[in-house]
Design an enzyme around this catalytic site. Structure first.
Site, PDB file in Angstrom:
ATOM      1  N   GLU A  98       3.311  -1.901   7.452  1.00  0.00           N
ATOM      2  CA  GLU A  98       4.224  -1.800   6.303  1.00  0.00           C
ATOM      3  C   GLU A  98       5.462  -0.970   6.647  1.00  0.00           C
ATOM      4  O   GLU A  98       6.565  -1.277   6.184  1.00  0.00           O
ATOM      5  CB  GLU A  98       3.471  -1.250   5.085  1.00  0.00           C
ATOM      6  CG  GLU A  98       2.418  -2.250   4.602  1.00  0.00           C
ATOM      7  CD  GLU A  98       1.743  -1.888   3.281  1.00  0.00           C
ATOM      8  OE1 GLU A  98       2.117  -0.885   2.653  1.00  0.00           O
ATOM      9  OE2 GLU A  98       0.826  -2.640   2.876  1.00  0.00           O
ATOM     10  N   HIS A 122       0.811  -1.226   0.000  1.00  0.00           N
ATOM     11  CA  HIS A 122       0.000   0.000   0.000  1.00  0.00           C
ATOM     12  C   HIS A 122       0.844   1.275   0.000  1.00  0.00           C
ATOM     13  O   HIS A 122       0.506   2.243  -0.665  1.00  0.00           O
ATOM     14  CB  HIS A 122      -0.937   0.025   1.215  1.00  0.00           C
ATOM     15  CG  HIS A 122      -1.898  -1.112   1.256  1.00  0.00           C
ATOM     16  ND1 HIS A 122      -1.567  -2.340   1.790  1.00  0.00           N
ATOM     17  CD2 HIS A 122      -3.177  -1.223   0.812  1.00  0.00           C
ATOM     18  CE1 HIS A 122      -2.596  -3.153   1.681  1.00  0.00           C
ATOM     19  NE2 HIS A 122      -3.583  -2.507   1.086  1.00  0.00           N
ATOM     20  N   ARG A 127     -22.713  12.617  17.593  1.00  0.00           N
ATOM     21  CA  ARG A 127     -23.125  13.629  16.611  1.00  0.00           C
ATOM     22  C   ARG A 127     -24.310  13.089  15.816  1.00  0.00           C
ATOM     23  O   ARG A 127     -24.129  12.293  14.891  1.00  0.00           O
ATOM     24  CB  ARG A 127     -21.980  13.955  15.637  1.00  0.00           C
ATOM     25  CG  ARG A 127     -20.814  14.683  16.250  1.00  0.00           C
ATOM     26  CD  ARG A 127     -19.814  15.129  15.168  1.00  0.00           C
ATOM     27  NE  ARG A 127     -18.775  15.967  15.733  1.00  0.00           N
ATOM     28  CZ  ARG A 127     -17.560  15.521  16.088  1.00  0.00           C
ATOM     29  NH1 ARG A 127     -17.230  14.255  15.918  1.00  0.00           N
ATOM     30  NH2 ARG A 127     -16.688  16.360  16.605  1.00  0.00           N
TER      31      ARG A 127
HETATM   32  N1  URA Z   1     -11.274  14.110  15.190  1.00  0.00           N
HETATM   33  C1  URA Z   1     -12.294  13.375  15.676  1.00  0.00           C
HETATM   34  O1  URA Z   1     -12.335  12.160  15.480  1.00  0.00           O
HETATM   35  N2  URA Z   1     -13.252  13.995  16.403  1.00  0.00           N
HETATM   36  C2  URA Z   1     -13.261  15.316  16.634  1.00  0.00           C
HETATM   37  O2  URA Z   1     -14.170  15.818  17.283  1.00  0.00           O
HETATM   38  C3  URA Z   1     -12.188  16.069  16.111  1.00  0.00           C
HETATM   39  C4  URA Z   1     -11.206  15.447  15.391  1.00  0.00           C
END
Ligand code: URA
Length: 280
Positions: free
Chosen positions: A93, A23, A181
């Site tokens: 790798e 890769h 989220r």
């Molecule tokens: N990276 C992540 O995974 N989450 C965040 O909130 C910010 C950067």
């Protein structure tokens, strides 16, 4: 029923068309032992802003590798892509090529009031929710940074005057639901998602991101020294997002830490009784 036999329980790794590792498309001698690991391919350029003799030597999928010289020390930066799975490929790798010391240079969301946007977090350990390291070893096995790398990063931040702190990172294989989220008000939102952040805060976890645990576990099991420096790009306490120089600071701190480590390796080679497992 005919018996099914397998040619081998231990498959040989495929090689790239240039005969390099599959890769990363790199060959023996292409990279030094000290490699920085940004997630994003573009961040290799931010890292290289502090270097001379910069050369992009490979780029395939999410894996871009740049080499250069930082204050007399030859370094490389290879992007890992997002998450544990592509990180595993990258670290495995790199180890094939003799790399022994890696510092992840990434971003993170902080969930405690002590850190704000653009501060740096050095994770000393991680909660292994990455989804990849479980393929290597049981979940009780810890994900932890190499102490010498942590100390070098602290020393680098002190020297450069950067605001930083040590952290306990929650590494999770999800950016949206797994980090609390929601899609929208009516979208999928299981009851556990509501509790992710408060439960982590109760456990005094400092920050959330997607790669470090997998890198620490895979690197450790392959006999490497691993560490990370993460710039805070999201403040989940105040629900803020943004970068105003934090990424550049993390990149510079990682280069400086590599310089400290390389000097130590030259002047005070590791006592084999203390660190027999690390093959520097
Ligand atoms: N990276 C992540 O995974 N989450 C965040 O909130 C910010 C950067």
């Amino acid at each position: 029923m005919p018996e099914i036999t397998c040619a081998s329980n231990r498959a040989i790794a495929p090689t790239a068309s240039n005969q390099g590792v599959y890769h990363l498309q790199l060959k023996q001698g292409d990279v030094p032992g000290y490699v920085l690991l940004p997630g994003a391919p573009e961040r290799t350029r931010v890292i290289a802003e502090n270097w001379t003799d910069v050369r992009e030597i490979a780029s395939y999928r999410e894996f871009k590798t740049v080499t250069g010289v930082y204050e007399g020390l030859k370094l490389a930066a290879t992007s890992t892509g997002i998450g544990g799975a592509s990180s595993e490929i990258c670290i495995h790798e790199l180890r094939t090529l003799g790399v022994h010391t890696c510092i992840r240079v990434g971003t993170t969301g902080c969930i405690v009031p002590e850190f704000d946007l653009n501060d740096l977090i050095i994770p000393v350990a991680c909660v292994r929710k990455d989804g990849t390291s479980i393929a290597y070893i049981e979940p009780e096995f810890p994900a932890f940074a190499d102490t010498r790398v942590v100390m070098a990063l602290m020393q680098a931040c002190e020297k450069l005057g950067f605001r930083y702190g040590l952290g306990l990172s929650y590494t999770v294989g999800s950016f949206y639901i797994g980090q609390g989220r929601p899609l929208d008000e009516n979208g999928y939102w299981p009851s556990f998602a509501e509790k992710i952040i408060p439960d982590l805060q109760q456990a005094r976890v400092t920050n959330i991101e997607m790669e470090t645990a997998a890198q620490y576990v895979v690197g450790y099991l392959h006999g490497m020294r691993m560490g990370a420096v993460l710039s805070v790009i999201a403040n989940r306490v105040l629900d803020r997002w943004g970068d105003d120089g934090g990424e550049e600071k993390a990149c510079l701190a990682a280069c400086e830490a590599m310089k400290i480590l390389e000097k130590q390796d030259r002047e005070r080679p590791c006592n084999p009784a203390i660190c027999a497992k690390v093959k520097v």
